[in-house]
Motif scaffolding. Structure first.
Motif, PDB file in Angstrom:
ATOM      1  N   GLN A 249      -8.681   2.030  -3.239  1.00  0.00           N
ATOM      2  CA  GLN A 249     -10.043   2.065  -2.696  1.00  0.00           C
ATOM      3  C   GLN A 249      -9.825   3.786  -3.482  1.00  0.00           C
ATOM      4  OE1 GLN A 249     -11.688  -1.396  -2.517  1.00  0.00           O
ATOM      5  NE2 GLN A 249      -9.280  -1.906  -2.313  1.00  0.00           N
ATOM      6  N   GLY A 250      -9.438   3.994  -3.792  1.00  0.00           N
ATOM      7  CA  GLY A 250     -10.290   5.419  -4.254  1.00  0.00           C
ATOM      8  C   GLY A 250      -9.677   6.662  -2.947  1.00  0.00           C
ATOM      9  N   ASN A 251      -8.788   6.472  -1.471  1.00  0.00           N
ATOM     10  CA  ASN A 251      -8.316   6.939  -0.300  1.00  0.00           C
ATOM     11  C   ASN A 251      -7.507   7.900  -0.543  1.00  0.00           C
ATOM     12  OD1 ASN A 251     -10.840   6.411   0.907  1.00  0.00           O
ATOM     13  ND2 ASN A 251      -9.999   4.329   0.771  1.00  0.00           N
ATOM     14  N   VAL A 252      -7.063   8.772  -0.165  1.00  0.00           N
ATOM     15  CA  VAL A 252      -6.003   9.637  -0.289  1.00  0.00           C
ATOM     16  C   VAL A 252      -5.201   9.316   0.755  1.00  0.00           C
ATOM     17  CG1 VAL A 252      -4.415  11.755  -0.279  1.00  0.00           C
ATOM     18  CG2 VAL A 252      -7.715  10.855  -2.009  1.00  0.00           C
ATOM     19  N   LEU A 253      -4.037   8.498   0.378  1.00  0.00           N
ATOM     20  CA  LEU A 253      -3.190   8.325   1.461  1.00  0.00           C
ATOM     21  C   LEU A 253      -1.673   8.265   1.669  1.00  0.00           C
ATOM     22  CD1 LEU A 253      -4.933   5.473   3.915  1.00  0.00           C
ATOM     23  CD2 LEU A 253      -4.620   7.768   4.694  1.00  0.00           C
ATOM     24  N   ASP A 254      -0.488   8.191   2.095  1.00  0.00           N
ATOM     25  CA  ASP A 254       0.799   9.035   1.672  1.00  0.00           C
ATOM     26  C   ASP A 254       1.223   7.135   1.688  1.00  0.00           C
ATOM     27  OD1 ASP A 254       3.733   8.958   1.238  1.00  0.00           O
ATOM     28  OD2 ASP A 254       3.760  10.331   2.946  1.00  0.00           O
ATOM     29  N   VAL A 255       1.386   7.031   0.442  1.00  0.00           N
ATOM     30  CA  VAL A 255       1.249   5.076   0.471  1.00  0.00           C
ATOM     31  C   VAL A 255       3.090   5.098   1.012  1.00  0.00           C
ATOM     32  CG1 VAL A 255      -0.323   4.478  -0.328  1.00  0.00           C
ATOM     33  CG2 VAL A 255       1.666   5.612  -1.582  1.00  0.00           C
ATOM     34  N   ASP A 256       4.599   6.282   1.482  1.00  0.00           N
ATOM     35  CA  ASP A 256       6.299   6.029   1.150  1.00  0.00           C
ATOM     36  C   ASP A 256       6.087   6.050   2.936  1.00  0.00           C
ATOM     37  OD1 ASP A 256       5.747   5.325  -1.925  1.00  0.00           O
ATOM     38  OD2 ASP A 256       5.455   7.466  -1.522  1.00  0.00           O
ATOM     39  N   SER A 257       4.780   6.737   3.462  1.00  0.00           N
ATOM     40  CA  SER A 257       5.368   6.959   4.248  1.00  0.00           C
ATOM     41  C   SER A 257       4.913   6.134   5.690  1.00  0.00           C
ATOM     42  CB  SER A 257       5.156   7.880   5.030  1.00  0.00           C
ATOM     43  OG  SER A 257       4.872   8.512   6.193  1.00  0.00           O
ATOM     44  N   SER A 258       5.038   5.394   6.518  1.00  0.00           N
ATOM     45  CA  SER A 258       4.678   4.219   7.458  1.00  0.00           C
ATOM     46  C   SER A 258       4.015   5.382   8.971  1.00  0.00           C
ATOM     47  CB  SER A 258       5.756   3.836   8.399  1.00  0.00           C
ATOM     48  OG  SER A 258       6.455   5.133   9.258  1.00  0.00           O
ATOM     49  N   SER A 259       3.471   6.607   8.303  1.00  0.00           N
ATOM     50  CA  SER A 259       2.585   7.891   8.942  1.00  0.00           C
ATOM     51  C   SER A 259       0.982   7.320   9.026  1.00  0.00           C
ATOM     52  CB  SER A 259       2.576   8.890   8.500  1.00  0.00           C
ATOM     53  OG  SER A 259       1.651  10.013   9.179  1.00  0.00           O
ATOM     54  N   MET A 260       0.520   7.453  10.231  1.00  0.00           N
ATOM     55  CA  MET A 260      -0.490   7.134  10.224  1.00  0.00           C
ATOM     56  C   MET A 260      -1.865   8.343  10.165  1.00  0.00           C
ATOM     57  SD  MET A 260      -0.781   4.757  13.288  1.00  0.00           S
ATOM     58  CE  MET A 260       0.905   3.687  13.678  1.00  0.00           C
ATOM     59  N   ASP A 261      -1.096   8.973   9.638  1.00  0.00           N
ATOM     60  CA  ASP A 261      -1.975  10.896   8.662  1.00  0.00           C
ATOM     61  C   ASP A 261      -3.167   9.741   7.318  1.00  0.00           C
ATOM     62  OD1 ASP A 261      -0.082  11.953  10.841  1.00  0.00           O
ATOM     63  OD2 ASP A 261       0.504  13.413   8.871  1.00  0.00           O
ATOM     64  N   GLY A 262      -4.903  10.385   8.275  1.00  0.00           N
ATOM     65  CA  GLY A 262      -5.409   9.838   7.430  1.00  0.00           C
ATOM     66  C   GLY A 262      -6.316   8.368   7.424  1.00  0.00           C
ATOM     67  N   ILE A 263      -5.826   7.569   8.743  1.00  0.00           N
ATOM     68  CA  ILE A 263      -6.072   6.305   9.228  1.00  0.00           C
ATOM     69  C   ILE A 263      -6.494   6.736  10.214  1.00  0.00           C
ATOM     70  CG2 ILE A 263      -6.114   4.226  10.056  1.00  0.00           C
ATOM     71  CD1 ILE A 263      -2.896   4.087   8.724  1.00  0.00           C
ATOM     72  N   SER A 264      -8.136   6.430  10.586  1.00  0.00           N
ATOM     73  CA  SER A 264      -9.004   6.266  11.494  1.00  0.00           C
ATOM     74  C   SER A 264      -8.124   5.878  13.003  1.00  0.00           C
ATOM     75  CB  SER A 264     -10.014   5.414  11.818  1.00  0.00           C
ATOM     76  OG  SER A 264      -9.820   3.905  11.793  1.00  0.00           O
ATOM     77  N   SER A 265      -8.727   6.664  13.685  1.00  0.00           N
ATOM     78  CA  SER A 265      -8.113   7.313  15.260  1.00  0.00           C
ATOM     79  C   SER A 265      -8.279   5.740  16.040  1.00  0.00           C
ATOM     80  CB  SER A 265      -9.036   8.347  16.128  1.00  0.00           C
ATOM     81  OG  SER A 265     -10.445   7.764  16.180  1.00  0.00           O
ATOM     82  N   HIS A 266      -9.156   5.227  15.610  1.00  0.00           N
ATOM     83  CA  HIS A 266      -9.034   3.941  16.706  1.00  0.00           C
ATOM     84  C   HIS A 266      -8.237   3.008  15.823  1.00  0.00           C
ATOM     85  CE1 HIS A 266     -12.095   2.799  13.284  1.00  0.00           C
ATOM     86  NE2 HIS A 266     -11.704   1.869  13.714  1.00  0.00           N
ATOM     87  N   VAL A 267      -8.179   2.900  14.313  1.00  0.00           N
ATOM     88  CA  VAL A 267      -7.292   2.255  14.133  1.00  0.00           C
ATOM     89  C   VAL A 267      -5.521   2.357  14.114  1.00  0.00           C
ATOM     90  CG1 VAL A 267      -6.166   1.160  11.644  1.00  0.00           C
ATOM     91  CG2 VAL A 267      -9.253   1.099  11.876  1.00  0.00           C
ATOM     92  N   ALA A 268      -5.122   3.598  13.829  1.00  0.00           N
ATOM     93  CA  ALA A 268      -4.355   4.005  14.125  1.00  0.00           C
ATOM     94  C   ALA A 268      -3.532   4.094  15.880  1.00  0.00           C
ATOM     95  CB  ALA A 268      -4.193   5.774  14.206  1.00  0.00           C
TER      96      ALA A 268
END
Length: 305
Positions: A249-268
């Protein structure tokens, strides 16, 4: 344009026809074999004897069920025998008779629906009612998945992506989630099917209709968010799938890691809580699904969980 031209759903009728074509007609095979090999007459005799034996068994079971309808196992064996012989009318009556007295297992409901679909592919409403009866009898993720696939494959309104059809499918998915979406081991199958359905709808939206596209993207995102808040097996895989989808969808996230960096705080936060809950229950769930322990031991593990 059909809603699911981008998605290959299960078509039981086609699969059955392909299977019959590959195996050939038993009658034709026997005829050809006899012409090529005289010794095949021996196997024909064996086949006739086997059929006679099966018919005798059928009569015995029919008498047993008639004399004592409360015998669950007799009903099961009678249905199996009728199914093997292809006696569709008697089979339908036998299933109705058993259902009036006993709950059918999920597999028996699945077989019933598939047999009716093979015999009467045009009888959508009757087969839909069978699935409704089945999911009322038992909590079964595979049965719900069969039901969902059936509606997507054979309901004209759903196939055409009409407003009525989309609403019907969504309501059915929501019912499936309410009934079985919390099933720790298998519940994710329903969530994934729901996302695939909504993704298929997204592909049908006009490329220039940005508002409709964004609304549909948000709908898919919400399903991901809801699933990530539930303690299900494979939650780490779901997290990675969600991140990969967000990148699309055009968002920048680390797809190779289970890290929740970049995910909204309430979802994380909800996801981490679900992961912790699953980890606390995982060992008990593994004990429940083991095949080398008795039902009483399995029940004890369930109660401990």
């Amino acid at each position: 344009m059909e809603c699911y031209e981008e998605k290959q759903n299960l078509n039981w009728t086609t699969m059955a026809e392909a299977s019959d074509s590959e195996m050939g007609s038993p009658k034709n095979e026997a005829t050809n074999s006899a012409a090529q090999n005289p010794s095949s007459s021996d196997s024909d005799s064996d086949s006739d004897a086997g059929e006679a034996e099966e018919l005798l068994r059928l009569q015995t079971l029919e008498s047993e069920v008639s004399s004592d309808p409360s015998k669950y196992d007799a009903h099961v064996e009678y249905i199996k025998c009728l199914r093997k012989l292809g006696e569709i009318e008697k089979l339908r009556d036998a299933r109705e008779a058993m259902s009036a007295l006993h709950p059918l297992t999920p597999v028996m409901w699945q077989e019933w629906a598939r047999d009716e679909l093979t015999a009467r592919p045009e009888a959508f409403l009757e087969i839909e009612k069978l699935y409704e009866r089945g999911v009322f009898d038992y909590l079964s993720v595979p049965l719900w998945c069969d039901y969902l696939n059936f509606v997507q494959e054979y309901d004209p309104a759903v196939l055409q992506c009409s407003s009525e059809g989309i609403l019907k499918a969504r309501n059915l998915f929501e019912r499936a989630l309410t009934a079985a979406g919390l099933h720790v081991v298998e519940g994710s199958k329903i969530w994934e099917a729901y996302r695939e359905f909504e993704q298929a709808i997204l592909l049908t939206i006009d490329e220039n209709d940005n508002e409709a596209k964004e609304k549909q993207v948000q709908r898919i995102r919400n399903i991901f968010h809801r699933q990530l808040s539930v303690p299900l097996a494979g939650i780490n895989s779901t997290l990675l799938a969600f991140k990969a989808w967000e990148v699309e969808q055009g968002n920048v996230l680390d797809v190779d890691s289970s890290s929740m960096d970049g995910i909204s705080s309430h979802v994380a936060s909800a996801c981490q809580k679900a992961m912790d809950m699953y980890d606390a229950r995982a060992s008990f769930e593994e004990q429940i699904v083991r095949q080398d322990i008795s039902d009483s031991e399995r029940l004890q593990q369930f109660l401990l969980g």
